[in-house]
Scaffold this motif. Structure first.
Motif, short mmCIF file in Angstrom:
data_model
loop_
_atom_site.label_atom_id
_atom_site.label_comp_id
_atom_site.label_asym_id
_atom_site.label_seq_id
_atom_site.Cartn_x
_atom_site.Cartn_y
_atom_site.Cartn_z
N GLU A 198 -0.55 -1.71 -8.58
CA GLU A 198 0.41 -0.92 -9.36
C GLU A 198 -0.19 0.44 -9.71
OE1 GLU A 198 4.11 -0.59 -11.81
OE2 GLU A 198 3.46 -1.68 -10.01
N ARG A 199 -1.46 0.44 -10.09
CA ARG A 199 -2.12 1.71 -10.44
C ARG A 199 -2.16 2.65 -9.24
NH1 ARG A 199 -6.35 4.47 -9.71
NH2 ARG A 199 -7.27 2.94 -8.27
N ARG A 200 -2.49 2.11 -8.07
CA ARG A 200 -2.57 2.96 -6.88
C ARG A 200 -1.21 3.53 -6.51
NH1 ARG A 200 -6.61 -0.23 -2.65
NH2 ARG A 200 -8.38 -0.47 -4.08
N LEU A 201 -0.18 2.70 -6.57
CA LEU A 201 1.15 3.17 -6.21
C LEU A 201 1.63 4.24 -7.20
CD1 LEU A 201 2.92 -0.20 -5.28
CD2 LEU A 201 2.13 1.58 -3.70
N SER A 202 1.35 4.02 -8.48
CA SER A 202 1.85 4.95 -9.51
C SER A 202 1.10 6.27 -9.51
CB SER A 202 1.76 4.29 -10.89
OG SER A 202 0.42 4.02 -11.24
N SER A 203 -0.09 6.30 -8.91
CA SER A 203 -0.89 7.53 -8.90
C SER A 203 -0.77 8.31 -7.61
CB SER A 203 -2.37 7.19 -9.17
OG SER A 203 -2.88 6.36 -8.13
N ASP A 204 0.12 7.89 -6.72
CA ASP A 204 0.30 8.57 -5.44
C ASP A 204 1.37 9.65 -5.60
OD1 ASP A 204 0.95 9.38 -2.82
OD2 ASP A 204 0.39 7.42 -2.01
N PRO A 205 0.99 10.94 -5.60
CA PRO A 205 1.97 12.01 -5.85
C PRO A 205 3.04 12.11 -4.77
CG PRO A 205 -0.13 12.93 -5.14
CD PRO A 205 -0.36 11.47 -5.39
N ASP A 250 0.80 -1.22 0.00
CA ASP A 250 0.00 0.00 0.00
C ASP A 250 0.84 1.27 0.00
OD1 ASP A 250 0.99 0.00 2.55
OD2 ASP A 250 -0.95 0.11 3.56
N GLY A 251 2.14 1.14 -0.25
CA GLY A 251 2.97 2.33 -0.26
C GLY A 251 3.03 3.04 1.08
N GLY A 252 2.86 2.29 2.16
CA GLY A 252 2.92 2.89 3.49
C GLY A 252 1.75 3.81 3.81
N ALA A 253 0.59 3.56 3.19
CA ALA A 253 -0.56 4.45 3.42
C ALA A 253 -0.95 4.50 4.89
CB ALA A 253 -1.75 3.97 2.58
N GLY A 254 -0.98 3.34 5.53
CA GLY A 254 -1.34 3.31 6.95
C GLY A 254 -0.32 4.02 7.82
N GLY A 269 6.28 -1.05 -0.65
CA GLY A 269 6.37 0.38 -0.92
C GLY A 269 6.62 1.23 0.31
N LEU A 270 6.84 0.60 1.47
CA LEU A 270 7.17 1.36 2.67
C LEU A 270 8.47 2.13 2.50
CD1 LEU A 270 6.25 -0.81 5.79
CD2 LEU A 270 5.58 1.55 5.37
N GLY A 271 9.38 1.59 1.68
CA GLY A 271 10.63 2.29 1.44
C GLY A 271 10.40 3.68 0.88
N ALA A 272 9.55 3.75 -0.13
CA ALA A 272 9.24 5.05 -0.73
C ALA A 272 8.53 5.95 0.27
CB ALA A 272 8.37 4.86 -1.97
N ALA A 273 7.62 5.38 1.07
CA ALA A 273 6.89 6.16 2.05
C ALA A 273 7.83 6.78 3.08
CB ALA A 273 5.86 5.28 2.76
N LEU A 274 8.77 6.00 3.59
CA LEU A 274 9.70 6.51 4.60
C LEU A 274 10.67 7.52 3.99
CD1 LEU A 274 10.23 3.16 6.48
CD2 LEU A 274 9.24 5.24 7.46
N ALA A 275 11.06 7.29 2.72
CA ALA A 275 11.91 8.27 2.04
C ALA A 275 11.18 9.61 1.92
CB ALA A 275 12.32 7.76 0.67
N SER A 276 9.87 9.56 1.67
CA SER A 276 9.09 10.80 1.55
C SER A 276 9.02 11.56 2.86
CB SER A 276 7.67 10.48 1.06
OG SER A 276 6.87 9.91 2.09
N LEU A 327 4.60 9.69 -3.38
CA LEU A 327 5.62 8.66 -3.58
C LEU A 327 6.40 8.85 -4.88
CD1 LEU A 327 3.60 5.47 -2.53
CD2 LEU A 327 5.01 6.96 -1.10
N GLU A 328 5.84 9.56 -5.82
CA GLU A 328 6.43 9.68 -7.17
C GLU A 328 7.90 10.10 -7.16
OE1 GLU A 328 5.55 11.88 -11.47
OE2 GLU A 328 4.32 12.32 -9.70
N PRO A 329 8.32 11.09 -6.37
CA PRO A 329 9.73 11.52 -6.42
C PRO A 329 10.72 10.45 -5.94
CG PRO A 329 8.35 13.20 -5.39
CD PRO A 329 7.53 11.96 -5.47
N TYR A 330 10.22 9.43 -5.25
CA TYR A 330 11.10 8.43 -4.64
C TYR A 330 10.95 7.05 -5.27
CZ TYR A 330 10.62 12.23 -1.36
OH TYR A 330 10.58 13.49 -0.81
N ALA A 331 10.19 6.97 -6.36
CA ALA A 331 9.83 5.68 -6.94
C ALA A 331 11.04 4.90 -7.45
CB ALA A 331 8.82 5.87 -8.07
#
Length: 259
Positions: free
Chosen positions: A129-136, A78-82, A152-159, A138-142
């Motif tokens: 994949e669609r949800r992760l790619s549409s999260d603004p 979930d890209g670290g949404a929670g 996707g927690l990696g991208a979330a924590l980088a953000s 996370l985009e700079p860290y993808a």
């Protein structure tokens, strides 16, 4: 050894000292659970996504001066949404120990590489994949190495300002693995499935690589073996969880006879 996944806090606490603390957090289904984290002598707290990375917010309340977050063995994509709902900021010196070097998106990304392992159907993988790619956010860290770790927690924590590092390298340095290999006769390592991802930062890939550099024989076992890690020897066990203990005993006896 550990690589950011389950057991990372235990390895670091055992090697460096420290104590266990607990925090009340939510599991992937929102149920309350008690998660433990390690408080090291240097003041850093070590939390794991496998236990619940959201305990990172409570570790700061415990007086931690820094944070190491282990990523791996998570149940979500979930890209670290929670996590982002409850963690708004991290300590300045936050290191994220990623168990893989995968980016967030694409064939090696969080959804396509690891979604099927977590039970996602092909249609669900496409949606993830669609949800992760549409999260603004996370985009700079993808494209960062490790952005796709732990769903996707990696991208979330980088953000949130954290620095992503290879988890197996961080642990290897902490426990002095390279020094331990000097004069060793045998390295034994393993994981549930040995596959292409084992070279993406997993313990097995690093152990095999360091053993080769040191000229030490290395045996890699797995419940399933879908790829070799040359020059290490790979051994496929039965793949039956109920036989795990017997499989390892048999492997140990065989290696003992070989010695």
């Amino acid at each position: 050894m550990a690589d950011g996944g389950e057991g990372t806090a235990e390895v670091l606490r055992t090697s460096l000292g420290g104590e266990w603390r607990t925090a009340s957090v939510s599991d992937p289904f929102g149920r309350p659970v008690e998660a433990r984290f390690a408080l090291l002598p240097d003041g850093r707290a070590v939390v794991e996504a496998a236990g619940s990375a959201s305990s990172s917010s409570q570790s700061q309340d415990a007086g931690a001066s820094g944070l190491v977050v282990g990523l791996g063995d998570s149940a979500t994509v979930d890209g670290g949404a929670g996590l982002r709902e409850v963690v708004e900021a991290l300590p300045a010196q936050t290191l994220v120990a990623c168990d893989v070097a995968n980016p967030l998106l694409g064939p090696r990304g969080a959804a396509r590489a690891f979604g099927p392992q977590k039970g996602a159907s092909p249609a669900q993988v496409d949606e993830l994949e669609r949800r992760l790619s549409s999260d603004p956010a996370l985009e700079p860290y993808a494209d960062l190495a490790g952005a796709g770790a732990a769903g996707g927690l990696g991208a979330a924590l980088a953000s949130l300002g954290a620095t992503l590092v290879p988890g197996s390298e961080l642990v290897a340095e902490a426990i002095g693995l390279r020094e331990r290999l000097r004069g060793a006769a045998l390295v034994v390592t393993g994981e549930g499935t040995v596959d292409g991802a084992s070279r993406e930062g997993k313990v097995t890939g690093l152990a095999a690589s360091l053993a080769a550099e040191a000229g030490v024989r290395c045996v890699v076992f797995g419940g399933r073996v879908e790829a070799d890690l040359p020059p290490a020897e790979t051994v496929a066990l039965s793949g039956d969880p109920s036989r795990a203990e017997a499989d390892l005993e048999e492997l140990g006896e065989r290696l003992g006879r070989d010695a």
